[in-house]
Scaffold this active site. Sequence first.
Site, mmCIF file in Angstrom:
data_model
loop_
_atom_site.group_PDB
_atom_site.id
_atom_site.type_symbol
_atom_site.label_atom_id
_atom_site.label_comp_id
_atom_site.label_asym_id
_atom_site.label_seq_id
_atom_site.Cartn_x
_atom_site.Cartn_y
_atom_site.Cartn_z
ATOM 1 N N PRO A 1 36.600 55.527 59.786
ATOM 2 C CA PRO A 1 35.137 55.398 59.472
ATOM 3 C C PRO A 1 35.296 54.488 58.187
ATOM 4 O O PRO A 1 36.005 54.598 57.176
ATOM 5 C CB PRO A 1 34.735 56.821 59.245
ATOM 6 C CG PRO A 1 35.651 57.626 59.764
ATOM 7 C CD PRO A 1 36.932 57.156 59.719
ATOM 8 N N GLU A 2 34.367 53.411 58.392
ATOM 9 C CA GLU A 2 34.290 52.341 57.212
ATOM 10 C C GLU A 2 32.855 52.561 56.736
ATOM 11 O O GLU A 2 31.990 53.470 57.324
ATOM 12 C CB GLU A 2 34.646 51.254 57.638
ATOM 13 C CG GLU A 2 35.843 51.047 57.859
ATOM 14 C CD GLU A 2 36.409 49.515 58.330
ATOM 15 O OE1 GLU A 2 35.937 48.614 57.828
ATOM 16 O OE2 GLU A 2 37.402 49.360 59.321
ATOM 17 N N ARG B 1 41.467 35.842 40.258
ATOM 18 C CA ARG B 1 42.291 36.392 39.201
ATOM 19 C C ARG B 1 43.363 37.401 39.928
ATOM 20 O O ARG B 1 44.455 37.718 39.605
ATOM 21 C CB ARG B 1 41.222 37.393 38.458
ATOM 22 C CG ARG B 1 40.712 36.710 37.526
ATOM 23 C CD ARG B 1 39.853 37.588 36.626
ATOM 24 N NE ARG B 1 39.145 37.030 35.509
ATOM 25 C CZ ARG B 1 38.376 37.522 34.740
ATOM 26 N NH1 ARG B 1 38.034 38.836 34.824
ATOM 27 N NH2 ARG B 1 37.405 36.816 34.061
#
Length: 273
Positions: free
Chosen positions: A8-9, A154
């Site tokens: 699950p996201e 970065r």
Amino acid sequence: MAENGAVPELPEVESVRRQLAPRLEGRRILSVTATPQLRFHHVEAAAHHTVASLRRRGKYLLGELDGGLELVMHLGMTGSFRFRGDPGWTPDTYVRATFELDDDVMEFRDVRRFGSLAVVPAGDYRGLATLASLGPEPLSDEFDPSVFHRDLQRSSMAVKPWLLTQRPVAGIGNIYADEALWRARINPHARSVGPARARALWQAIREVLFEAIEREGTTFRDYRMVNGESGRNAPFLVAYGQAGRPCPRCGTPLRKVTLGGRGTTYCPTCQRR
Ligand SMILES: [Zn+2]
């Protein structure tokens, strides 16, 4: 079809939250029974507290309890919630924790046991490293495209594993990283992404997550909302799980590689480094 190992996201967790919130908010937890698990911490401390609200941060569900406590829940790979009072309920050996509420009994079912449950002082995430360092919510105003670009510049990592760290933005996993990178035409291996492409990725992340929430997430083996159903987003995936199929934009067969230990599908022609 989504692949085995899909977890699950953000859209799936948000879909669970939307069904769970009206059943938990305002309810008093009378008692908690939890089987000992590596990823359970002080779960029983939720007993005798009332759930004031249920929020989501990234892939975490955060139940605000009275008395200054917080119930932190993460579905892991196979976690789901269900209620004994619902039609079709049957006893199940994969139930790892049981919350007796004043009107029903909520169960946390988890076959693989990667889910986590913890009761902490509200906002004190010292024992929860990922949650403590979680990036901004992608669908909120705090997700800023120029900050996103600066952080990307970065970083020394390839863009896809960088997204999966949860630090630049919360809630992105393997499915929606592949989808957003395809939509933004960025190769998952890219390390140098200029401002226009970073902006495109920022936009794509918001779009793929928003659309998936509208469809209540992507269907895969163990994802279940509280009503036992899964989401409707799977037919709309264009990159994740589509290796070998023609890219919908340029027709090149999509390629699957392993990147940062994760299966990664992309178009080698129109997603540029
Ligand atoms: Zn293509």
